[in-house]
Enzyme design. Structure first.
Site, PDB file in Angstrom:
ATOM      1  N   GLU A   1       4.663  -4.961   7.148  1.00 37.44           N
ATOM      2  CA  GLU A   1       4.008  -3.806   7.773  1.00 37.44           C
ATOM      3  C   GLU A   1       4.551  -3.499   9.167  1.00 37.44           C
ATOM      4  O   GLU A   1       4.641  -2.346   9.579  1.00 37.44           O
ATOM      5  CB  GLU A   1       2.491  -4.039   7.864  1.00 37.44           C
ATOM      6  CG  GLU A   1       1.754  -3.945   6.539  1.00 37.44           C
ATOM      7  CD  GLU A   1       1.672  -5.259   5.781  1.00 37.44           C
ATOM      8  OE1 GLU A   1       2.416  -6.202   6.128  1.00 37.44           O
ATOM      9  OE2 GLU A   1       0.870  -5.352   4.828  1.00 37.44           O
TER      10      GLU A   1
ATOM     11  N   GLU B   1      -0.973  -9.168  -0.364  1.00 31.70           N
ATOM     12  CA  GLU B   1      -2.409  -9.333  -0.082  1.00 31.70           C
ATOM     13  C   GLU B   1      -3.236  -9.307  -1.366  1.00 31.70           C
ATOM     14  O   GLU B   1      -4.199 -10.062  -1.520  1.00 31.70           O
ATOM     15  CB  GLU B   1      -2.866  -8.230   0.887  1.00 31.70           C
ATOM     16  CG  GLU B   1      -2.198  -8.373   2.248  1.00 31.70           C
ATOM     17  CD  GLU B   1      -2.432  -7.173   3.157  1.00 31.70           C
ATOM     18  OE1 GLU B   1      -2.022  -6.046   2.768  1.00 31.70           O
ATOM     19  OE2 GLU B   1      -3.026  -7.334   4.217  1.00 31.70           O
TER      20      GLU B   1
ATOM     21  N   GLY C   1       0.535  -4.880   1.016  1.00 30.70           N
ATOM     22  CA  GLY C   1      -0.673  -4.900   0.196  1.00 30.70           C
ATOM     23  C   GLY C   1      -0.465  -5.617  -1.138  1.00 30.70           C
ATOM     24  O   GLY C   1      -1.420  -6.147  -1.715  1.00 30.70           O
TER      25      GLY C   1
ATOM     26  N   ALA D   1       0.868  -1.172   0.000  1.00 34.45           N
ATOM     27  CA  ALA D   1       0.000   0.000   0.000  1.00 34.45           C
ATOM     28  C   ALA D   1       0.909   1.228   0.000  1.00 34.45           C
ATOM     29  O   ALA D   1       2.083   1.144   0.357  1.00 34.45           O
ATOM     30  CB  ALA D   1      -0.894  -0.017   1.225  1.00 34.45           C
TER      31      ALA D   1
HETATM   32  N1  CAA Z   1       4.547   3.162  -0.806  1.00 31.14           N
HETATM   33  C1  CAA Z   1       4.925   4.310  -1.399  1.00 31.14           C
HETATM   34  N2  CAA Z   1       6.026   4.418  -2.162  1.00 31.14           N
HETATM   35  C2  CAA Z   1       6.769   3.311  -2.338  1.00 31.14           C
HETATM   36  C3  CAA Z   1       6.440   2.090  -1.751  1.00 31.14           C
HETATM   37  C4  CAA Z   1       5.271   2.020  -0.958  1.00 31.14           C
HETATM   38  N3  CAA Z   1       4.848   0.880  -0.392  1.00 31.14           N
HETATM   39  N4  CAA Z   1       7.387   1.169  -2.094  1.00 31.14           N
HETATM   40  C5  CAA Z   1       8.268   1.827  -2.862  1.00 31.14           C
HETATM   41  N5  CAA Z   1       7.901   3.113  -3.021  1.00 31.14           N
HETATM   42  C6  CAA Z   1       8.589   4.154  -3.784  1.00 31.14           C
HETATM   43  C7  CAA Z   1       9.832   4.637  -3.063  1.00 31.14           C
HETATM   44  O1  CAA Z   1       9.485   5.584  -2.083  1.00 31.14           O
HETATM   45  C8  CAA Z   1      10.616   5.215  -4.195  1.00 31.14           C
HETATM   46  O2  CAA Z   1      10.087   6.479  -4.511  1.00 31.14           O
HETATM   47  P1  CAA Z   1      11.065   7.781  -4.605  1.00 31.14           P
HETATM   48  O3  CAA Z   1      11.957   7.468  -5.784  1.00 31.14           O
HETATM   49  O4  CAA Z   1      10.126   8.906  -4.836  1.00 31.14           O
HETATM   50  O5  CAA Z   1      11.817   7.817  -3.335  1.00 31.14           O
HETATM   51  C9  CAA Z   1      10.292   4.286  -5.353  1.00 31.14           C
HETATM   52  O6  CAA Z   1       9.087   3.628  -5.000  1.00 31.14           O
HETATM   53  C10 CAA Z   1      11.342   3.224  -5.568  1.00 31.14           C
HETATM   54  O7  CAA Z   1      11.533   2.533  -4.332  1.00 31.14           O
HETATM   55  P2  CAA Z   1      12.987   2.309  -3.683  1.00 31.14           P
HETATM   56  O8  CAA Z   1      13.906   3.404  -4.059  1.00 31.14           O
HETATM   57  O9  CAA Z   1      12.805   2.044  -2.227  1.00 31.14           O
HETATM   58  O10 CAA Z   1      13.419   0.956  -4.454  1.00 31.14           O
HETATM   59  P3  CAA Z   1      14.446  -0.153  -3.938  1.00 31.14           P
HETATM   60  O11 CAA Z   1      14.679  -1.039  -5.105  1.00 31.14           O
HETATM   61  O12 CAA Z   1      15.618   0.487  -3.284  1.00 31.14           O
HETATM   62  O13 CAA Z   1      13.657  -0.963  -2.785  1.00 31.14           O
HETATM   63  C11 CAA Z   1      11.738  -2.090  -1.813  1.00 31.14           C
HETATM   64  C12 CAA Z   1      12.529  -1.725  -3.110  1.00 31.14           C
HETATM   65  C13 CAA Z   1      12.599  -3.007  -0.940  1.00 31.14           C
HETATM   66  C14 CAA Z   1      10.468  -2.807  -2.243  1.00 31.14           C
HETATM   67  C15 CAA Z   1      11.423  -0.808  -1.042  1.00 31.14           C
HETATM   68  O14 CAA Z   1      10.848   0.140  -1.934  1.00 31.14           O
HETATM   69  C16 CAA Z   1      10.457  -1.003   0.096  1.00 31.14           C
HETATM   70  O15 CAA Z   1      10.850  -1.495   1.138  1.00 31.14           O
HETATM   71  N6  CAA Z   1       9.187  -0.593  -0.063  1.00 31.14           N
HETATM   72  C17 CAA Z   1       8.168  -0.655   0.970  1.00 31.14           C
HETATM   73  C18 CAA Z   1       7.725  -2.091   1.210  1.00 31.14           C
HETATM   74  C19 CAA Z   1       6.690  -2.104   2.313  1.00 31.14           C
HETATM   75  O16 CAA Z   1       6.960  -1.795   3.444  1.00 31.14           O
HETATM   76  N7  CAA Z   1       5.449  -2.473   1.951  1.00 31.14           N
HETATM   77  C20 CAA Z   1       4.347  -2.511   2.885  1.00 31.14           C
HETATM   78  C21 CAA Z   1       3.594  -1.212   2.795  1.00 31.14           C
HETATM   79  S1  CAA Z   1       2.367  -1.062   4.092  1.00 31.14           S
HETATM   80  C22 CAA Z   1       1.048  -1.959   3.547  1.00 31.14           C
HETATM   81  O17 CAA Z   1       1.070  -2.546   2.507  1.00 31.14           O
HETATM   82  C23 CAA Z   1      -0.133  -1.988   4.455  1.00 31.14           C
HETATM   83  C24 CAA Z   1      -1.145  -3.023   4.120  1.00 31.14           C
HETATM   84  O18 CAA Z   1      -1.278  -4.059   4.714  1.00 31.14           O
HETATM   85  C25 CAA Z   1      -2.035  -2.813   3.000  1.00 31.14           C
END
Ligand code: CAA
Length: 258
Positions: free
Chosen positions: A132, A112, A109, A66
Protein backbone atom coordinates in the site's frame (compact mmCIF):
# COMPACT_ATOMS: atom_id res chain seq x y z
CA UNK A 1 -28.82 -19.89 -9.61
CA UNK A 2 -26.21 -17.96 -7.70
CA UNK A 3 -27.08 -14.54 -6.30
CA UNK A 4 -23.38 -13.65 -6.61
CA UNK A 5 -21.48 -12.15 -9.55
CA UNK A 6 -17.92 -11.97 -8.30
CA UNK A 7 -17.59 -15.26 -6.45
CA UNK A 8 -18.31 -18.92 -7.15
CA UNK A 9 -19.76 -21.19 -4.49
CA UNK A 10 -19.57 -24.97 -4.43
CA UNK A 11 -20.44 -27.56 -1.82
CA UNK A 12 -18.39 -30.72 -1.44
CA UNK A 13 -19.96 -32.68 1.39
CA UNK A 14 -19.47 -30.65 4.59
CA UNK A 15 -16.92 -28.38 2.88
CA UNK A 16 -17.86 -25.17 1.07
CA UNK A 17 -15.53 -23.79 -1.58
CA UNK A 18 -15.68 -20.06 -2.22
CA UNK A 19 -13.68 -18.90 -5.25
CA UNK A 20 -12.99 -15.24 -5.96
CA UNK A 21 -13.92 -14.72 -9.59
CA UNK A 22 -12.91 -11.32 -10.98
CA UNK A 23 -10.16 -12.59 -13.29
CA UNK A 24 -9.82 -9.42 -15.38
CA UNK A 25 -8.85 -7.45 -12.27
CA UNK A 26 -6.76 -10.21 -10.65
CA UNK A 27 -9.56 -10.56 -8.08
CA UNK A 28 -9.15 -6.99 -6.87
CA UNK A 29 -11.44 -6.63 -3.88
CA UNK A 30 -13.98 -3.96 -4.69
CA UNK A 31 -17.00 -3.34 -2.46
CA UNK A 32 -19.12 -5.82 -4.39
CA UNK A 33 -16.56 -8.58 -3.82
CA UNK A 34 -16.38 -7.64 -0.15
CA UNK A 35 -20.15 -7.70 0.29
CA UNK A 36 -20.51 -10.99 -1.59
CA UNK A 37 -17.68 -12.77 0.23
CA UNK A 38 -18.95 -11.61 3.60
CA UNK A 39 -22.61 -12.40 2.87
CA UNK A 40 -21.79 -15.84 1.45
CA UNK A 41 -19.50 -16.72 4.34
CA UNK A 42 -22.03 -15.57 6.95
CA UNK A 43 -24.67 -17.69 5.18
CA UNK A 44 -22.40 -20.72 5.31
CA UNK A 45 -21.63 -19.95 8.95
CA UNK A 46 -25.34 -20.26 9.76
CA UNK A 47 -25.56 -23.64 8.00
CA UNK A 48 -24.88 -26.52 10.42
CA UNK A 49 -24.18 -28.79 7.42
CA UNK A 50 -21.04 -26.77 6.63
CA UNK A 51 -18.03 -27.71 8.73
CA UNK A 52 -15.30 -25.74 6.96
CA UNK A 53 -15.04 -23.03 4.30
CA UNK A 54 -12.20 -22.87 1.77
CA UNK A 55 -11.50 -19.47 0.24
CA UNK A 56 -9.38 -19.36 -2.90
CA UNK A 57 -8.65 -17.30 -6.01
CA UNK A 58 -7.09 -18.15 -9.37
CA UNK A 59 -3.69 -19.66 -10.14
CA UNK A 60 -2.32 -16.19 -10.91
CA UNK A 61 -3.95 -14.22 -8.12
CA UNK A 62 -5.58 -15.00 -4.82
CA UNK A 63 -6.33 -11.26 -4.82
CA UNK A 64 -4.11 -8.39 -5.99
CA UNK A 65 -5.45 -6.08 -3.30
CA UNK A 66 -8.34 -3.77 -2.67
CA UNK A 67 -9.62 -2.16 -5.87
CA UNK A 68 -7.33 0.79 -6.50
CA UNK A 69 -9.54 2.26 -9.25
CA UNK A 70 -12.55 2.27 -6.94
CA UNK A 71 -10.63 3.90 -4.09
CA UNK A 72 -8.70 6.47 -6.12
CA UNK A 73 -11.40 9.21 -6.24
CA UNK A 74 -12.64 8.78 -2.64
CA UNK A 75 -12.20 11.48 -0.03
CA UNK A 76 -11.88 11.24 3.72
CA UNK A 77 -15.59 11.71 4.41
CA UNK A 78 -16.55 9.13 1.76
CA UNK A 79 -14.31 6.61 3.48
CA UNK A 80 -15.29 7.58 7.00
CA UNK A 81 -19.04 7.85 6.58
CA UNK A 82 -19.33 4.60 4.61
CA UNK A 83 -16.88 2.98 7.05
CA UNK A 84 -14.98 1.59 4.04
CA UNK A 85 -13.79 -2.01 4.58
CA UNK A 86 -15.74 -2.39 7.87
CA UNK A 87 -17.66 -5.36 6.46
CA UNK A 88 -14.42 -7.35 6.24
CA UNK A 89 -14.29 -7.39 10.05
CA UNK A 90 -17.35 -9.63 9.98
CA UNK A 91 -15.29 -12.32 8.26
CA UNK A 92 -13.09 -12.46 11.33
CA UNK A 93 -16.17 -13.11 13.47
CA UNK A 94 -17.35 -16.14 11.51
CA UNK A 95 -17.31 -19.20 13.77
CA UNK A 96 -16.98 -21.97 11.17
CA UNK A 97 -13.29 -22.73 10.49
CA UNK A 98 -11.92 -21.19 7.28
CA UNK A 99 -8.97 -22.14 5.07
CA UNK A 100 -7.29 -19.72 2.65
CA UNK A 101 -5.72 -21.47 -0.34
CA UNK A 102 -3.35 -18.89 -1.80
CA UNK A 103 -1.81 -19.15 -5.25
CA UNK A 104 -0.13 -16.20 -6.97
CA UNK A 105 -0.59 -12.65 -5.73
CA UNK A 106 -1.88 -12.03 -2.23
CA UNK A 107 -1.10 -8.35 -2.01
CA UNK A 108 -2.53 -5.59 0.16
CA UNK A 109 -6.15 -6.48 0.84
CA UNK A 110 -5.47 -9.92 -0.68
CA UNK A 111 -2.86 -10.67 1.97
CA UNK A 112 -5.18 -9.24 4.61
CA UNK A 113 -8.05 -11.43 3.40
CA UNK A 114 -5.84 -14.53 3.60
CA UNK A 115 -4.84 -13.51 7.14
CA UNK A 116 -8.51 -13.22 8.11
CA UNK A 117 -8.80 -16.97 7.52
CA UNK A 118 -7.91 -19.55 10.16
CA UNK A 119 -5.57 -21.83 8.21
CA UNK A 120 -3.39 -20.38 5.48
CA UNK A 121 -2.01 -22.75 2.82
CA UNK A 122 0.19 -21.40 0.03
CA UNK A 123 1.22 -22.74 -3.34
CA UNK A 124 4.90 -22.40 -4.28
CA UNK A 125 3.87 -19.52 -6.60
CA UNK A 126 2.32 -17.41 -3.82
CA UNK A 127 3.50 -13.83 -3.30
CA UNK A 128 2.56 -11.98 -0.13
CA UNK A 129 2.94 -8.31 0.69
CA UNK A 130 1.47 -5.07 1.92
CA UNK A 131 2.51 -2.72 -0.91
CA UNK A 132 0.00 0.00 0.00
CA UNK A 133 2.80 2.43 0.83
CA UNK A 134 3.75 2.51 -2.85
CA UNK A 135 0.26 3.92 -3.54
CA UNK A 136 0.55 6.54 -0.83
CA UNK A 137 -1.72 4.68 1.60
CA UNK A 138 -1.40 2.13 4.39
CA UNK A 139 -3.09 -1.26 4.97
CA UNK A 140 -6.76 -0.93 5.89
CA UNK A 141 -8.10 -4.45 6.54
CA UNK A 142 -5.87 -5.23 9.49
CA UNK A 143 -2.62 -5.90 7.64
CA UNK A 144 -0.38 -3.85 9.90
CA UNK A 145 -1.81 -5.74 12.90
CA UNK A 146 -2.24 -9.33 11.69
CA UNK A 147 1.00 -9.42 9.67
CA UNK A 148 2.91 -8.12 12.70
CA UNK A 149 1.36 -10.76 14.95
CA UNK A 150 2.09 -13.46 12.35
CA UNK A 151 5.67 -12.66 11.36
CA UNK A 152 6.89 -10.23 14.03
CA UNK A 153 7.82 -6.57 13.91
CA UNK A 154 11.04 -6.88 11.90
CA UNK A 155 9.52 -8.35 8.75
CA UNK A 156 6.15 -6.62 9.08
CA UNK A 157 7.80 -3.24 9.39
CA UNK A 158 10.03 -3.87 6.37
CA UNK A 159 7.14 -5.11 4.25
CA UNK A 160 4.81 -2.25 5.20
CA UNK A 161 7.48 0.45 4.82
CA UNK A 162 9.11 -0.70 1.58
CA UNK A 163 6.30 -2.63 -0.13
CA UNK A 164 8.68 -5.56 -0.66
CA UNK A 165 6.90 -8.85 -1.23
CA UNK A 166 7.61 -12.30 0.24
CA UNK A 167 7.60 -15.54 -1.70
CA UNK A 168 5.97 -18.69 -0.33
CA UNK A 169 9.18 -20.09 1.16
CA UNK A 170 9.87 -16.88 3.09
CA UNK A 171 6.21 -16.68 4.17
CA UNK A 172 6.33 -20.20 5.58
CA UNK A 173 9.66 -19.65 7.32
CA UNK A 174 8.24 -16.45 8.85
CA UNK A 175 5.15 -18.25 10.15
CA UNK A 176 2.58 -16.55 7.93
CA UNK A 177 1.47 -19.79 6.27
CA UNK A 178 1.19 -23.25 7.74
CA UNK A 179 2.40 -25.09 4.64
CA UNK A 180 3.61 -24.62 1.06
CA UNK A 181 2.51 -27.13 -1.58
CA UNK A 182 3.16 -27.41 -5.35
CA UNK A 183 0.75 -25.16 -7.27
CA UNK A 184 -1.03 -28.06 -8.93
CA UNK A 185 -1.81 -29.63 -5.58
CA UNK A 186 -2.98 -26.53 -3.72
CA UNK A 187 -6.72 -26.84 -4.10
CA UNK A 188 -6.74 -30.59 -3.51
CA UNK A 189 -4.66 -30.16 -0.40
CA UNK A 190 -6.82 -27.29 0.89
CA UNK A 191 -9.98 -29.32 0.35
CA UNK A 192 -8.38 -32.30 2.10
CA UNK A 193 -7.46 -30.15 5.11
CA UNK A 194 -10.96 -28.66 5.11
CA UNK A 195 -12.49 -32.12 4.89
CA UNK A 196 -10.47 -33.22 7.90
CA UNK A 197 -11.61 -30.18 9.89
CA UNK A 198 -15.22 -30.64 8.73
CA UNK A 199 -15.10 -34.23 9.95
CA UNK A 200 -14.44 -33.08 13.50
CA UNK A 201 -17.22 -32.07 15.86
CA UNK A 202 -18.33 -28.64 14.61
CA UNK A 203 -19.02 -27.13 18.05
CA UNK A 204 -15.71 -28.44 19.36
CA UNK A 205 -13.85 -27.12 16.29
CA UNK A 206 -15.51 -23.75 16.90
CA UNK A 207 -14.28 -23.79 20.48
CA UNK A 208 -10.75 -24.75 19.40
CA UNK A 209 -10.78 -21.85 16.93
CA UNK A 210 -12.15 -19.45 19.52
CA UNK A 211 -9.49 -20.51 21.96
CA UNK A 212 -6.57 -20.07 19.54
CA UNK A 213 -7.97 -16.69 18.45
CA UNK A 214 -8.11 -15.60 22.09
CA UNK A 215 -4.31 -15.86 22.19
CA UNK A 216 -4.19 -12.73 20.03
CA UNK A 217 -6.57 -10.75 22.19
CA UNK A 218 -5.56 -11.27 25.79
CA UNK A 219 -2.91 -12.11 28.40
CA UNK A 220 -1.56 -15.63 28.90
CA UNK A 221 -3.32 -16.04 32.24
CA UNK A 222 -6.68 -14.92 30.86
CA UNK A 223 -6.18 -16.96 27.70
CA UNK A 224 -5.45 -20.14 29.64
CA UNK A 225 -8.45 -19.45 31.88
CA UNK A 226 -10.63 -19.05 28.77
CA UNK A 227 -9.27 -22.27 27.29
CA UNK A 228 -9.87 -24.16 30.56
CA UNK A 229 -13.52 -23.04 30.67
CA UNK A 230 -14.07 -24.23 27.09
CA UNK A 231 -12.18 -27.44 27.81
CA UNK A 232 -14.60 -28.12 30.66
CA UNK A 233 -17.51 -27.12 28.40
CA UNK A 234 -16.74 -29.72 25.70
CA UNK A 235 -17.65 -32.37 28.28
CA UNK A 236 -21.24 -31.24 27.84
CA UNK A 237 -21.19 -32.46 24.21
CA UNK A 238 -22.17 -35.86 22.89
CA UNK A 239 -19.19 -35.68 20.56
CA UNK A 240 -16.76 -35.77 23.51
CA UNK A 241 -18.34 -39.05 24.65
CA UNK A 242 -18.25 -40.39 21.09
CA UNK A 243 -14.62 -39.33 20.48
CA UNK A 244 -13.29 -40.82 23.69
CA UNK A 245 -15.46 -43.94 23.47
CA UNK A 246 -14.35 -44.57 19.88
CA UNK A 247 -10.73 -44.38 21.03
CA UNK A 248 -11.26 -46.96 23.75
CA UNK A 249 -13.18 -49.20 21.30
CA UNK A 250 -10.36 -48.82 18.74
CA UNK A 251 -12.66 -47.46 16.00
CA UNK A 252 -13.12 -44.19 14.12
CA UNK A 253 -15.41 -41.67 15.84
CA UNK A 254 -18.68 -40.62 14.18
CA UNK A 255 -19.22 -37.07 15.32
CA UNK A 256 -22.76 -35.75 15.23
CA UNK A 257 -21.86 -32.10 15.77
CA UNK A 258 -23.67 -31.83 19.05
N1 CAA B 1 -7.07 -2.79 -8.04
C1 CAA B 1 -7.67 -2.61 -9.23
N2 CAA B 1 -7.26 -3.22 -10.36
C2 CAA B 1 -6.22 -4.06 -10.27
C3 CAA B 1 -5.55 -4.29 -9.07
C4 CAA B 1 -6.01 -3.63 -7.90
N3 CAA B 1 -5.47 -3.83 -6.69
N4 CAA B 1 -4.53 -5.16 -9.29
C5 CAA B 1 -4.58 -5.44 -10.61
N5 CAA B 1 -5.59 -4.78 -11.20
C6 CAA B 1 -5.98 -4.82 -12.61
C7 CAA B 1 -5.02 -4.02 -13.46
O1 CAA B 1 -5.34 -2.65 -13.41
C8 CAA B 1 -5.25 -4.63 -14.81
O2 CAA B 1 -6.44 -4.11 -15.34
P1 CAA B 1 -6.47 -3.46 -16.84
O3 CAA B 1 -6.17 -4.64 -17.73
O4 CAA B 1 -7.85 -2.93 -16.97
O5 CAA B 1 -5.38 -2.46 -16.87
C9 CAA B 1 -5.51 -6.09 -14.48
O6 CAA B 1 -5.88 -6.13 -13.12
C10 CAA B 1 -4.28 -6.95 -14.65
O7 CAA B 1 -3.23 -6.38 -13.86
P2 CAA B 1 -1.77 -6.07 -14.47
O8 CAA B 1 -1.85 -5.77 -15.91
O9 CAA B 1 -1.12 -5.05 -13.60
O10 CAA B 1 -1.08 -7.52 -14.25
P3 CAA B 1 0.48 -7.81 -14.08
O11 CAA B 1 0.61 -9.29 -14.17
O12 CAA B 1 1.28 -6.97 -15.01
O13 CAA B 1 0.84 -7.33 -12.58
C11 CAA B 1 0.48 -7.11 -10.19
C12 CAA B 1 0.29 -7.98 -11.47
C13 CAA B 1 1.97 -7.00 -9.88
C14 CAA B 1 -0.25 -7.81 -9.06
C15 CAA B 1 -0.09 -5.71 -10.44
O14 CAA B 1 -1.40 -5.83 -10.98
C16 CAA B 1 -0.19 -4.86 -9.21
O15 CAA B 1 0.82 -4.34 -8.76
N6 CAA B 1 -1.39 -4.67 -8.65
C17 CAA B 1 -1.65 -3.83 -7.49
C18 CAA B 1 -1.10 -4.46 -6.22
C19 CAA B 1 -1.36 -3.53 -5.06
O16 CAA B 1 -0.83 -2.45 -4.98
N7 CAA B 1 -2.22 -3.97 -4.13
C20 CAA B 1 -2.59 -3.18 -2.98
C21 CAA B 1 -3.86 -2.44 -3.28
S1 CAA B 1 -4.26 -1.24 -2.01
C22 CAA B 1 -4.98 -2.14 -0.78
O17 CAA B 1 -5.12 -3.32 -0.86
C23 CAA B 1 -5.43 -1.36 0.41
C24 CAA B 1 -5.76 -2.19 1.60
O18 CAA B 1 -5.04 -2.32 2.56
C25 CAA B 1 -7.01 -2.92 1.63
Amino acid sequence: DSPYETILLERKGRVALLTLNRPKALNALNLQVMNEVVAATEDLDRDPEVGCVVLTGSAKAFAAGADIKEMCPQGYLDMYLSDWFAAWDRLGRVRTPTVAAVSGYALGGGCELAMLCDILLASDTAVFGQPEIKLGVIPGIGGSQRLTRAVGKAKAMELCLTGRTMDAVEAERAGLVSRVVPAGELLGEALAVADTVAGMSLPVAMMAKESVDRAFETTLTEGVRFERRLFHAVFATEDQKEGMTAFTEKREPRFRHR
